[in-house]
Write an enzyme that holds these catalytic residues in place. Structure first.
Site, short mmCIF file in Angstrom:
data_model
loop_
_atom_site.label_atom_id
_atom_site.label_comp_id
_atom_site.label_asym_id
_atom_site.label_seq_id
_atom_site.Cartn_x
_atom_site.Cartn_y
_atom_site.Cartn_z
N HIS A 198 0.91 -1.02 0.05
CA HIS A 198 0.12 0.08 -0.07
C HIS A 198 0.85 1.27 0.28
O HIS A 198 1.09 2.03 1.00
CB HIS A 198 -1.01 0.06 1.34
CG HIS A 198 -1.85 -1.24 1.44
ND1 HIS A 198 -2.25 -1.41 2.59
CD2 HIS A 198 -2.05 -2.23 0.38
CE1 HIS A 198 -3.06 -2.61 2.33
NE2 HIS A 198 -2.98 -3.00 1.19
N ILE A 199 1.49 1.20 -1.13
CA ILE A 199 2.73 2.44 -0.99
C ILE A 199 2.05 3.91 -1.01
O ILE A 199 1.17 4.24 -1.87
CB ILE A 199 3.17 2.42 -2.55
CG1 ILE A 199 3.88 0.98 -2.61
CG2 ILE A 199 4.60 3.19 -2.57
CD1 ILE A 199 4.07 0.56 -4.15
#
Length: 538
Positions: A468-469
């Site tokens: 979940h950058i």
């Protein structure tokens, strides 16, 4: 290098956010061109690759990188595209292809909680957003109606309207888990972009249990669906166009995007407004690559904030054997969770978290494990059946605070196109580690309530990455510590906007895609109001 094309809006990246941003712009009458670094792919191709893969548990195996648009691959060996600078590894996985990385997601589409927007003023940690939950609420709804999102009523995020549909029906395993934990833990259906009925021409979920790496029937929304809808609306998507630099004029306005085709021939695209909507690694990389004499640190980076505040959602986990047959593996892979620790005064001391139940079939993993142990014959069959029927797993999803030393930078190594590779600087602080320690009590209690035996905690100090950058292009009110304002506009380049998970200033405890999409839809409305929406052609 001749101009190839021009448009009112040039969007970099064809993932969910880039494609749906472009679609909303073209529906208002603008001309829009998307430049996508990777190749065009179809669901049929991806499904065939998955079925033919020798690495069925490797969810990246159906998505091989192209030489002209590489992305990180770790199995069967690391391709060293994302260079690790430490002190803790950050093995991000994403794809540079038509539709982007959400071909390959669990489709969790949670909204943040109202307090997630003000953790500094509420709890003295992190930063506050330059907007409130109420500012974003209608755009959450818009995003959910586009994707087809379902969820439980008790998510903790206030709603002005109901979900577009009811959640997918519980599998037997999730039903039993909910029943047995009732009174101690409330287990709720995850909020997901997955059809429980026919919606937007796509069928309901039929329980394939391969949401990652691919839903074979498009019951689950993905970037491929988004990109196709953008093209149907009139957006032009140019694939195999690896943008390596943005050009500016003397005033700092962006005038062109330069890209390489697969044969490394350079091309130049002009436009009036540019929107960088790649992911939280490739977007800051492009801004840094676009350094010039006027902007020696890169675009939008006079304050040295581009790439900083890298965040994700690390996880630790517990695997154990329940005291009854559950038979995980029917229905969505990530269907239910416990949300009681997402918010509270404790956030001043340690990370909040969700507890997410895994519903992935245990057959493949157990088979590999038993073979590696040298187990065969009757004993193999007995142990395989036991694990397939009774083994279960849950993990925490922990918040990471924005720290400037956690960052994406340019490496001194170059990819096959001669472009510097991205480099990750990453660490996990005590705030997050304390949250993981607190969640261990919940792990043990869940196992106790399920009659758990053979408890296997993840190795102490080891955190899995949830991909979940976010945070590397943080929006904010303070120009000294943010890259863009609340509308995604970069302060040094009036016609350059940023969209995607990188603009999120904090990570909360939920997947980043819907939150970034809502922010992007809000951005588009602002741009159109500011510029005066072009009238659609007759």
């Amino acid at each position: 290098m001749a101009d190839q094309s021009s448009a009112d809006f040039v969007v970099i990246g064809s993932g969910i956010i880039g494609s749906l941003t472009a679609r909303k712009l073209v529906q208002a009458g603008a001309s829009v061109l998307i430049l996508e670094a990777g190749p065009r792919v179809t669901r049929d191709e991806i499904v065939a690759r998955f079925r033919n893969s020798t690495r069925r548990s490797d969810w990246m195996s159906p998505y091989p990188p192209s030489a002209w648009a590489p992305h990180p691959i770790y199995q069967p060996k690391d391709n060293d595209y994302l260079v690790q600078a430490g002190p803790y590894p950050y093995p991000a996985e994403y794809m540079r292809i038509y539709g982007g990385s959400t071909w390959h997601w669990a489709a969790q589409a949670w909204r943040h909680l109202p307090n997630d927007f003000k953790i500094h003023s509420q709890y003295g940690v992190g930063v506050d957003w330059p907007m409130t939950y109420d500012d974003l609420e209608p755009f959450y709804q818009e995003a959910e109606e586009i994707m087809g999102v379902s969820g439980a009523a008790n998510t903790g995020s206030p709603r002005a309207k109901p979900f577009p549909m009811e959640p997918v029906v519980d599998s037997w395993a999730m039903r039993r888990i909910r029943e047995r934990l009732a009174g101690t833990f409330e287990v709720v259906a995850n909020t997901t972009a997955r059809n429980s009925r026919t919606y937007d021409g796509r069928p309901p979920c039929c329980g394939n249990n391969s949401c990652q790496p691919i839903c074979p029937i498009d019951a689950q929304y993905n970037g491929g669906v988004a990109a196709a809808s953008a093209e149907a609306a009139g957006v032009r998507i140019m694939v195999n166009a690896n943008v390596y630099k943005l050009e500016h004029d003397d005033k700092g306005r962006i005038v062109a995007a330069l890209y390489y085709d697969p044969d490394k021939r350079p091309h130049r695209i002009t436009g009036k407004t540019f929107i960088v909507a790649a992911n939280g690694i490739e977007s800051p990389r492009l801004l840094l690559l676009s350094a010039s004499e006027k902007f020696p640190k890169g675009l939008a980076n006079s304050n040295d904030m581009v790439g900083r505040h890298l965040m994700d959602h690390p996880s630790t986990s517990l695997t154990f054997d329940a005291d009854e047959d559950l038979w995980l593996g029917r229905g969505p892979q990530s269907p239910s969770s416990i949300n009681t620790m997402r918010d509270g005064p404790f956030r001043s001391q340690h990370s909040p978290y969700r507890l997410d139940f895994t519903n992935i079939s245990r057959v493949d993993g157990t088979t590999k494990s038993l073979i590696s142990e040298g187990v065969y014959g009757v004993e193999f069959e007995k142990r395989l059946r036991h694990s397939a029927a009774r083994e279960m797993n849950l993990k925490n999803v922990l918040e990471v605070l924005p720290h400037p030393e956690n960052r994406i930078a340019l490496s001194d190594q170059k990819d096959a196109m001669g472009i510097p590779k991205p480099q990750a600087h990453y660490a996990i602080d005590d705030y997050t580690r304390k949250g993981a320690e607190r969640s261990t009590d919940d792990f043990k209690r869940v196992a106790e309530l399920m009659g758990g035996t053979n408890l296997r905690f993840s190795k102490e100090g080891d955190f899995a990455n949830n991909q979940h950058i976010c945070g590397t292009l943080s929006m904010g009110s303070d120009p000294a510590v943010s890259v863009c304002d609340q509308w995604g506009r970069t302060r040094e380049h009036e016609n350059l906007f940023l969209a995607g998970t990188g603009v999120l200033p904090t990570s909360g405890t939920c997947n980043s895609t819907e939150n970034a999409l809502a922010v992007a839809l809000r951005m588009v409305r602002h741009i159109l109001a500011e510029q005066g929406a072009p009238k659609p052609a007759a």
